[in-house]
Design an enzyme around this catalytic site. Structure first.
Site, PDB file in Angstrom:
ATOM      1  N   HIS A 265      79.039  81.140 108.363  1.00  0.00           N
ATOM      2  CA  HIS A 265      78.003  80.153 108.666  1.00  0.00           C
ATOM      3  C   HIS A 265      77.569  79.405 107.392  1.00  0.00           C
ATOM      4  CE1 HIS A 265      74.386  78.721 110.973  1.00  0.00           C
ATOM      5  NE2 HIS A 265      73.878  78.670 109.754  1.00  0.00           N
ATOM      6  N   GLU A 266      77.182  80.165 106.375  1.00  0.00           N
ATOM      7  CA  GLU A 266      76.748  79.521 105.123  1.00  0.00           C
ATOM      8  C   GLU A 266      77.924  78.786 104.478  1.00  0.00           C
ATOM      9  OE1 GLU A 266      73.724  79.347 104.919  1.00  0.00           O
ATOM     10  OE2 GLU A 266      73.087  81.064 106.128  1.00  0.00           O
ATOM     11  N   HIS A 269      78.032  75.312 105.818  1.00  0.00           N
ATOM     12  CA  HIS A 269      77.072  74.458 105.093  1.00  0.00           C
ATOM     13  C   HIS A 269      77.634  74.077 103.720  1.00  0.00           C
ATOM     14  CE1 HIS A 269      73.673  74.603 107.806  1.00  0.00           C
ATOM     15  NE2 HIS A 269      73.578  75.914 107.788  1.00  0.00           N
ATOM     16  N   GLU A 295      73.790  71.702 110.401  1.00  0.00           N
ATOM     17  CA  GLU A 295      73.960  72.864 111.274  1.00  0.00           C
ATOM     18  C   GLU A 295      75.245  72.738 112.103  1.00  0.00           C
ATOM     19  OE1 GLU A 295      71.923  75.212 110.663  1.00  0.00           O
ATOM     20  OE2 GLU A 295      72.239  76.653 112.292  1.00  0.00           O
TER      21      GLU A 295
END
Lengths: 501, 501
Positions: A265-266, A269, A295
């Site tokens: 997830h990170e 980003h 997101e």
């Protein structure tokens, strides 16, 4: 292109602001990854000085003069200067319109509210937090008046996080999502084909989790010479500049999914921030264009790509090696079903990929009601619980697992929640276009070759930073406006197959 | 005490400067402990902005106005304001007297010189570096004229690092050191009682070295809630504020002394910064008073305390455990002699506790000669090599192991070297007083109870930060001026016993 003297001084001025900002971001990173606790009090002073400097520069007479001088002929300016000017003017207006005294009071209120919220959640007592929430909403209502609004008052708050997206759009798309997801969840709950998940909770050493995660980050195309991975309590990614985009995670010995999906997830980003065009460095455009688009990248990688069966065709064997023997007797299909299990639950941040949208919709509907005076704060816990019962079929037993679970309102972040779900919709919609452009998408996942995917996203999203607005990007990529259809199609297809509905 | 309005604004102004400084120090720490390399270019811009801001504030019209308003009646000011004002005025004068254009040229020259020096050292070719060194010396000679001088011109450079210490003092004390150390080394070389040292170079895992070092830091009284230990290439300690004092080290698998004695050294610096009185936070007085006094603390712990037999009576068994089996067959006396081995060598940073002073004296004599026009830069390699032969009995074979070994001159840091040896002398002199005040000193080392030693140093040195000048401190502690006698007594006694002379 050669800049005029005033254009050059404007860009120099902005560069200085961004330097303060980068220093601040480094301090925040440090505070959250191991700064000694006894130094925090004085570090807060440093944060105070730097952020005040940054804030004052954004509303200074000098800034006003730049805007007065350049904004009138902005069409003639080089694009980078023009977009920078627009962003500076937006921030100037936003900050300047609130009377300094009120802003100061609000900042103090935010800090107090967060600490009261923390205690209230611990004691599961909404009444403690209520007066602070009332004040926070009150301030934001005043801000809306200062800032002005078009259509629904809540639009002004949405605009802070997702410029251009309105209540009208969200109402329509969220309605579509509810219509599809609520019955889909019911069907799944009635299915006899429920996955086994015990094997997900066995001991998996932190070091091995980390090694595996680094491998996946490498596949994704995360540039380790332009970033690093550290530990923290509440994971985040931070782009100091495109050459220094750091991610953080938390390891749970008995649930490897926290760290591994968290890092992916990170990592999503981070790919965004690492691949912003270099020419934007030193301007406020050198970051993601909105919370929602940001997101969309983390959720694309975490929910869509890394929960795809093809991804695990390549990576499951590798995971088995790192996990020790605990996954040896598990088939890829059992594994795939387990990591995609869907089940109604009360806590947003622990929810699965299918029920997650409903958590966001509940918060959106409540916020919209609050700012349109259709909901009273007194009734919040009851309204919250009713909505959970209505949409998810389960009812919180207390405020801690109900209305008090998120920090956002305590921080005064109203209008933020929808970004999460906008991001999920964007992700599905973008992916739909991507697989047309990259027909071998599935094959790439199956061979661990994720580089072309990152390249495509860089070309269509990342490099632009904040120079294109979210809906402008979506339009340019997909040829149409935001649509929930792609997310519902994706969810229906995936979960129908998984649960053999 | 209540401050007047102008006193308050002055202290607020200074607090802001210190905030910029703390942010800068954090950036430097980060750059040296793992900042991603691709972000460095932009981070340098941030450093440029912040350090320029800091510099401009130190010479601004506002600062000039504070000085004009407050300096005339400084005797009436509260002590903290008065000392802060004096420090600001010192820096103001120092920075203001150099024409901005020259200063800018000098900063660029420094950067270039460092990178040329690096290459020159690699190629062992002084002629490459010579023109840069000439320029650097030339600039510093001009600065001396701008700043003014009393007595010897070199005093002005000494004053940058060790305020109040002059050529006159140093000449006298260094002469004493030479008179004692040079013959002592000769005697040692002729002694038949040479230590065995092979066992120092066996494999010792980094993790175990770290665990042992943390134990020793704990004994010393390093506060882990006010600091952290990281890895770097060139170890250092940095005090961001007394609640955040970080140390760094480098591990050599086959020579544990690098990390362990290195950590004790940096730990000594750190104890100083951690124990500065809280009221100095946010002023330029919140740091060690001089390079020499700072070094006295690192050298006291590294050379004197941690190379004392009593210290190892408590810690040798512990070290044996961490080292695996390699030290099992070694007696404490063999160990003690090995870690105190003395032998002439060419490289300063690898030299031992006895020959080290001569390395410094050579550099001091050369610098003094340069700034008094008694030495020509052309002759430097030859002069350097002759001095090594004369004092240490060995001659560098090339410039890399001779005149090019240190970065200091490339950085323009003339007048810095003597601080190292002043620190060593201070350390011995302070210890002499300390053992009178703490007669159980030896017993404390033997029981690993180093806390009273830290307390004593805090009380007499640390807490004052920069509010007392170096010689003022020494006088207050020992009742007399700087004297080499305590270092020579210490060295003679220790090495005579060790080598049974």
């Amino acid at each position: 292109m050669r800049l005029s003297e005033s254009e050059t001084s404007f860009m120099e001025y902005v560069k200085k602001m961004e330097a303060f900002n980068e220093a601040l971001q480094l301090i925040y990173w440090d505070l959250r990854t191991g700064a000694p606790k006894k130094g925090v009090k004085q570090r807060s002073q440093v944060v105070g000085v730097l952020s005040n400097e940054y804030f004052q520069m954004s509303i200074s007479e000098e800034m006003a003069a730049f805007i007065a001088k350049l904004y009138g002929r902005k069409q003639e300016l080089p694009e980078l200067v023009q977009k920078t000017l627009e962003e500076c003017k937006r921030v100037y207006d936003q900050n300047k319109k609130i009377p300094p005294k009120e802003y100061k009071e609000y900042v103090i209120l935010q800090t107090e509210a967060e600490s009261v919220w923390e205690e209230a959640r611990e004691k599961s007592d909404f009444s403690m937090f209520k007066p602070y929430l009332e004040q926070l909403v009150h301030f934001n209502k005043k801000f809306i008046e200062y800032w002005g609004y078009r259509g629904n008052k809540y639009n002004t708050l949405l605009d802070l996080y997702e410029p251009g997206v309105t209540v009208e759009t969200i109402d329509k798309e969220f309605e579509t999502l509810k219509e599809v997801i609520i019955p889909l969840i019911k069907n799944i709950q009635e299915s006899e084909n429920q996955p086994e998940t015990d094997f997900l909770y066995q001991s998996f050493s932190k070091e091995k989790q980390k090694e595996f995660s680094l491998k996946i980050l490498g596949q994704m195309g995360y540039d380790f010479e332009a970033g690093r991975l550290d530990e923290t309590v509440h994971p985040f990614a931070t782009g100091l500049n495109p050459g220094d985009v750091r991610i953080t995670t938390r390891y749970d010995d008995c649930d490897w999914r926290m760290a591994i999906f968290g890092i992916i997830h990170e990592g999503g980003h981070a790919l965004y921030e690492q691949n912003i065009s270099e020419e934007l460095i030193g301007t406020p455009l050198c970051t993601g264009t909105s919370m929602g688009i940001h997101e969309s990248q983390s959720l694309f990688y975490e929910n869509i790509l890394a929960r795809d069966r093809s991804f695990w065709e390549y990576n499951f064997e590798v995971l088995q090696k790192y996990a020790g023997r605990q996954l040896d007797h598990i088939s890829i299909d059992e594994f795939y079903h387990a990591i995609n299990k869907a089940e109604p639950s009360l806590i947003r941040i622990e929810s699965d990929n299918l029920t997650y949208p409903l958590h966001i919709i509940i918060r959106y509907e409540i916020e919209k009601g609050l700012f349109n005076n259709e909901i009273s704060i007194n009734d919040l816990p009851e309204i919250w619980n009713n909505k959970y019962e209505q949409y998810l079929g389960i009812r919180p037993k207390n405020d801690a697992e109900g209305v008090l679970q998120d920090v956002h309102w305590a921080a005064g972040s109203f209008g933020y929640f929808p970004s999460y779900l906008l991001g999920y919709m964007y992700a599905a919609q973008i992916k739909n276009t991507m697989v047309k452009a990259i027909p071998e998408y599935d094959g790439l996942l199956k061979t661990g070759n994720l580089e072309p995917i990152k390249q495509w996203l860089s070309k269509h999203i990342y490099r632009y930073g904040k120079t294109k607005k979210p809906l402008e990007l979506i339009k340019a990529i997909t040829g149409e406006g935001l649509s929930a259809k792609y997310l519902t199609d994706y969810l229906v297809k995936k979960y129908t197959a998984l649960y053999e509905l």
